[in-house]
Design a protein around this motif. Structure first.
Motif, PDB file in Angstrom:
ATOM      1  N   ASP A 216     -21.519   2.425  74.901  1.00  0.00           N
ATOM      2  CA  ASP A 216     -22.736   3.212  74.725  1.00  0.00           C
ATOM      3  C   ASP A 216     -23.122   3.317  73.246  1.00  0.00           C
ATOM      4  O   ASP A 216     -24.306   3.208  72.885  1.00  0.00           O
ATOM      5  CB  ASP A 216     -22.546   4.617  75.304  1.00  0.00           C
ATOM      6  CG  ASP A 216     -22.498   4.609  76.828  1.00  0.00           C
ATOM      7  OD1 ASP A 216     -22.912   3.601  77.418  1.00  0.00           O
ATOM      8  OD2 ASP A 216     -22.024   5.602  77.415  1.00  0.00           O
ATOM      9  N   ASP A 217     -22.101   3.537  72.380  1.00  0.00           N
ATOM     10  CA  ASP A 217     -22.372   3.642  70.942  1.00  0.00           C
ATOM     11  C   ASP A 217     -22.941   2.338  70.388  1.00  0.00           C
ATOM     12  O   ASP A 217     -23.707   2.348  69.412  1.00  0.00           O
ATOM     13  CB  ASP A 217     -21.103   4.020  70.184  1.00  0.00           C
ATOM     14  CG  ASP A 217     -20.674   5.455  70.444  1.00  0.00           C
ATOM     15  OD1 ASP A 217     -21.471   6.223  71.015  1.00  0.00           O
ATOM     16  OD2 ASP A 217     -19.520   5.810  70.102  1.00  0.00           O
ATOM     17  N   ALA A 218     -22.548   1.219  71.006  1.00  0.00           N
ATOM     18  CA  ALA A 218     -23.030  -0.102  70.560  1.00  0.00           C
ATOM     19  C   ALA A 218     -24.326  -0.499  71.264  1.00  0.00           C
ATOM     20  O   ALA A 218     -24.780  -1.646  71.123  1.00  0.00           O
ATOM     21  CB  ALA A 218     -21.960  -1.155  70.790  1.00  0.00           C
ATOM     22  N   GLY A 219     -24.882   0.423  72.027  1.00  0.00           N
ATOM     23  CA  GLY A 219     -26.134   0.128  72.721  1.00  0.00           C
ATOM     24  C   GLY A 219     -26.000  -0.940  73.787  1.00  0.00           C
ATOM     25  O   GLY A 219     -26.974  -1.639  74.098  1.00  0.00           O
ATOM     26  N   GLY A 220     -24.784  -1.079  74.342  1.00  0.00           N
ATOM     27  CA  GLY A 220     -24.564  -2.079  75.378  1.00  0.00           C
ATOM     28  C   GLY A 220     -24.459  -3.498  74.861  1.00  0.00           C
ATOM     29  O   GLY A 220     -24.480  -4.446  75.648  1.00  0.00           O
TER      30      GLY A 220
END
Length: 381
Positions: A216-220
């Motif tokens: 999630d932190d990496a935007g997928g």
């Protein structure tokens, strides 16, 4: 191509023969020679109880106390059936066999367990437990299999993962192997198991939560396991070997004296999602790793081979990433690591070896048969 034949044992349990590519399909004779034993009806499932202190499920399987324990070779339950030993496998010969465990920790009934448990919550231990026999030979180990046979086992793992994923109530499928008396095996015959759980196991939950947060932190755009693999390959000091589709390394914070992670270069949730080419290489590299492990000491090394597959959870699965965790408590030729107070009570591991030294030894050790090129320290492939 692997031929697969399904049949049933005398008490109704499913059994599947997986024939080596190019073999004469000896497993098909099992359908022509059915299980004629007079077996009692299958037992009802055990129980799962919710531990409110840790929010974990615990299976209570008292019925397993009477399971087969280290029988003599002529009474082995997973050798081919003979006149003197009517075993679990009716065929007089086979390549690889998968069958429902007669003494399962989970199942045979299927269903769902409560979504919102509290103290005192219990229910049937739904699920399924299967045995995977790697060979009809009573002695030996996985590392002694040829590549064709190892590829058949990989196909069996993938096939059963896909099938068990579809069963009602199943939340996680876990293929594994315990090897060696020091690990606690109850059968000497080379074999593994597959558990299909009605809940996400504690370890998978922790890994899954960390993976989802990273995702999630990496935007997928990135996965945690994939990022760790890239970091290990760039560092190089803990790499063991690298292939076209898989690489193996000793993790930076290894818990066990011997611990290796084998990771595909492509994100896949489980063994069922691997391509044919990836399965081919997996059979090769997995044999290579096991041979390296056994070559470290004069006697075979006990180990647990654990396939971490993404849970069947809508939140956790998108970030899930298949990987193998191969561990051994062997910290020296004549010493084992036992889980003492810090590990057993607190879950705080203290390792007796350094990951960098273990990786160096595994890179350097000689193996029998063709091996993948060892990783070059400090230089990613």
């Amino acid at each position: 191509m692997t031929n697969i034949t399904s049949t049933n044992l005398a008490d109704g349990r499913e059994l599947l023969y997986f024939d080596d590519a190019g073999s004469d399909s000896p497993g098909r004779t099992g359908v022509e020679a059915p299980d004629r034993r007079d077996l009692p009806p299958r037992s009802e499932p055990g129980e799962v109880r919710f531990d409110a202190l840790t929010e974990e499920w615990v299976a209570v399987a008292a019925h397993r106390q009477g399971r087969t324990h280290l029988p003599p070779a002529d009474q082995c339950p997973i050798c081919p059936t003979t006149a003197g030993n009517a075993s679990e496998i009716p065929a007089p010969d086979y390549d690889v066999v998968v069958f429902e465990n007669r003494f399962p920790s989970l199942g045979p009934a299927l269903g769902t367990i409560p979504d919102h448990p509290a103290w005192g919550t219990s229910g049937p231990a739904f699920g399924r437990c299967e045995v995977v026999s790697f060979t009809p030979d009573h002695t030996g180990s996985f590392s002694g299999l040829g590549e064709v046979r190892a590829r058949t086992v990989v196909e069996a793992w993938a096939h059963r993962t896909a099938a068990l994923n579809q069963l009602p109530g199943i939340k996680q499928v876990f293929p594994f192997e315990n090897r060696g008396a020091d690990i606690g095996v109850t059968l000497h015959h080379p074999h593994g198991q597959i558990y299909a759980y009605p809940y996400v196991t504690p370890r998978a939950g922790v890994i899954g939560a960390a993976a989802r947060k990273f995702f999630d932190d990496a935007g997928g755009r990135k996965t945690l396991t994939g990022s760790l693999l890239r970091a290990e390959r760039e560092d190089g000091s803990r790499m063991v070997l690298e292939g076209e589709n898989f690489s193996a390394y000793v993790p930076f914070a290894a818990r066990w004296p011997l611990e290796i992670h084998l990771v595909p270069h492509r994100q896949v949730p489980d063994l069922a999602a691997l391509s044919g080419e990836e399965k081919d290489e997996l059979a090769h590299v997995y044999l290579d790793l096991l041979k390296r492990l056994d070559a470290l000491y004069p006697t075979p090394t006990p180990y647990i081979s654990a396939w971490h597959q993404a849970p069947l959870d809508a939140l956790l699965r998108p970030a899930g990433y298949l990987h193998l965790q191969l561990t051994s408590p062997r910290r020296a030729a004549d010493k084992l690591k036992y889980l003492a107070g810090s590990e057993a009570a607190m879950g705080a591991f203290i390792n007796d070896t350094t990951p960098e030294l273990v990786a160096e030894r595994l890179r350097a050790v000689a193996t029998t048969g063709p091996a993948l090129a060892p990783a070059t320290e400090g230089a990613p492939a």
